[in-house]
Motif scaffolding. Structure first.
Motif, PDB file in Angstrom:
ATOM      1  N   SER A 103      93.222  44.433 113.521  1.00 51.27           N
ATOM      2  CA  SER A 103      94.142  43.483 112.901  1.00 51.27           C
ATOM      3  C   SER A 103      93.515  42.744 111.721  1.00 51.27           C
ATOM      4  O   SER A 103      94.210  42.064 110.966  1.00 51.27           O
ATOM      5  CB  SER A 103      94.617  42.450 113.939  1.00 51.27           C
ATOM      6  N   GLU A 146      87.807  36.981 121.109  1.00 48.47           N
ATOM      7  CA  GLU A 146      88.726  36.301 122.006  1.00 48.47           C
ATOM      8  C   GLU A 146      89.646  35.329 121.284  1.00 48.47           C
ATOM      9  O   GLU A 146      90.623  34.853 121.845  1.00 48.47           O
ATOM     10  CB  GLU A 146      87.950  35.552 123.082  1.00 48.47           C
ATOM     11  N   GLU A 147      89.312  35.011 120.046  1.00 49.27           N
ATOM     12  CA  GLU A 147      90.063  33.984 119.343  1.00 49.27           C
ATOM     13  C   GLU A 147      91.241  34.587 118.578  1.00 49.27           C
ATOM     14  O   GLU A 147      91.173  35.689 118.043  1.00 49.27           O
ATOM     15  CB  GLU A 147      89.151  33.244 118.360  1.00 49.27           C
ATOM     16  N   ASN A 148      92.315  33.830 118.516  1.00 47.04           N
ATOM     17  CA  ASN A 148      93.467  34.227 117.719  1.00 47.04           C
ATOM     18  C   ASN A 148      93.325  33.579 116.346  1.00 47.04           C
ATOM     19  O   ASN A 148      93.805  32.473 116.107  1.00 47.04           O
ATOM     20  CB  ASN A 148      94.755  33.779 118.413  1.00 47.04           C
ATOM     21  N   SER A 150      93.713  33.024 112.288  1.00 44.72           N
ATOM     22  CA  SER A 150      94.719  33.191 111.251  1.00 44.72           C
ATOM     23  C   SER A 150      94.338  34.340 110.323  1.00 44.72           C
ATOM     24  O   SER A 150      93.243  34.355 109.751  1.00 44.72           O
ATOM     25  CB  SER A 150      94.859  31.890 110.450  1.00 44.72           C
ATOM     26  N   SER A 151      95.221  35.317 110.181  1.00 44.53           N
ATOM     27  CA  SER A 151      94.953  36.439 109.271  1.00 44.53           C
ATOM     28  C   SER A 151      94.872  35.946 107.826  1.00 44.53           C
ATOM     29  O   SER A 151      94.156  36.517 107.005  1.00 44.53           O
ATOM     30  CB  SER A 151      96.039  37.507 109.406  1.00 44.53           C
ATOM     31  N   SER A 214      87.066  29.941 113.702  1.00 40.11           N
ATOM     32  CA  SER A 214      88.129  29.248 114.436  1.00 40.11           C
ATOM     33  C   SER A 214      88.129  27.746 114.175  1.00 40.11           C
ATOM     34  O   SER A 214      89.106  27.065 114.477  1.00 40.11           O
ATOM     35  CB  SER A 214      87.987  29.501 115.934  1.00 40.11           C
TER      36      SER A 214
END
Length: 334
Positions: A103, A146-148, A150-151, A214
């Motif tokens: 991603s 593990e972190e989401n 920001s793209s 993050s």
């Protein structure tokens, strides 16, 4: 030479913009996109880039629509290439290894290319690769961030690195528990211990630092270009790191492990050591130069009484301090 390099980089970026568009892009739109991404060139230069790419046999074609001319990039097809069994296994592993980070903006196109390459294989080869799923497994927990994140932030950091552009950012510092404004010259984006980190020169602190992605609250590109410090080397920067945290002071640590744990350390912890010295009684001396002790202390404590710090005294004292604190925590009043 530098001007030529920048021109080549810009023209390949133009190709990537054309490749993403299905409807085609006008010179005016291309010029606007480049300006937005911090690439300050004239519309005339953009038109000249398109001419140069066409002369270099890139499949760019024009299409008239009303009063505008739109430029498009024809999809380039790869001819089928015969693969050996080992190459097919390698292709499968390459796809699986990239999956956890597919991603990421900088990885998406590469992952898509591998995926399409597999889809375009002859039926027997494709069937063989699909069958590998049953026999070869990858533990994504070791690799998957593990972190989401920001793209948009990742893409901005990526552009800053590629085009040597200073970034302005709001960054949350865990140690000070405060958000501060920073100007950073971004060098590298890495994934370590399942977290994204930016390595870059922090102008406020006057040194190269790690920034956990993050913790960025806001990131924006400036138009200011920078030159990486001549004396900076990524290999030197990480040479004495235990994991992430680093101090300026370098320590020579020596830890003795009991014969019972020596075999375990040789098997699973060898990568952390600069040198392992085996003693006659079966015990083991673990030697390593490290920048800072904060991450070493919990590692030593994890071995309990099977590990003894021989040096430096600062590490030994830190371990003893933690042990005393644990003793107070678990003491039972009679």
């Amino acid at each position: 030479m530098k001007n030529v390099l920048k021109q080549v980089e810009r023209q390949f970026y133009v190709l990537s913009l054309l490749g993403r568009s299905r409807e085609g892009i006008t010179v005016k739109e291309l010029h606007s996109m480049l300006q937005k991404d911090g690439i300050d060139v004239s519309a005339r230069t953009v038109r000249r880039d398109l001419d140069d790419l066409t002369l270099a046999n890139f499949p760019i074609y024009e299409e008239k629509r009303g009063n505008s001319t739109r430029y498009m990039l024809k999809k380039m097809e790869l001819r089928p290439v015969p693969f050996s069994i080992n190459e097919l296994i390698g292709l499968y592993f390459l796809k699986e290894l990239l999956y956890p980070v597919s991603s990421l903006p900088v990885i998406q196109d590469a992952y898509g290319l591998i995926f399409r390459s597999i889809e375009d294989l002859p039926q027997p080869d494709r069937k063989f690769i699909l069958s590998l799923r049953e026999h070869f497994k990858i533990d994504y927990l070791l690799m998957d961030p593990e972190e989401n994140i920001s793209s948009e932030i990742l893409e901005t950091l990526g552009k800053g690195i590629v085009y040597n552009l200073v970034i302005r950012a709001s960054y949350y510092s865990f140690r000070s528990n405060a958000v501060t404004e920073r100007e950073i010259e971004p060098y590298h984006l890495i994934i370590k211990n399942r977290h994204y980190y930016l390595i870059g020169y922090c102008r406020e602190r006057g040194e190269v630092r790690d920034f956990r992605v993050s913790r960025f609250r806001r990131v924006e590109l400036t138009s200011e270009q920078f030159n990486q410090a001549a004396d900076y080397s990524y290999a030197d920067y990480i040479r004495h790191s235990w994991h992430i945290l680093k101090d300026k002071e370098i320590y020579d640590i020596k830890i003795r492990f009991t014969p019972r744990k020596a075999r375990f350390v040789k098997e699973y912890e060898r990568q952390h050591a600069d040198r392992l010295k085996e003693l006659r009684d079966g015990s083991l001396i673990f030697c390593r130069r490290v920048a800072g002790l904060e991450e070493v202390v919990p590692w030593v404590l994890s071995f309990g009484g099977e590990a003894e710090v021989l040096s430096p005294p600062e590490l030994r004292e830190a371990v003893v301090k933690h042990l005393k604190k644990m003793q107070l925590t678990y003491s039972v009043e009679e």
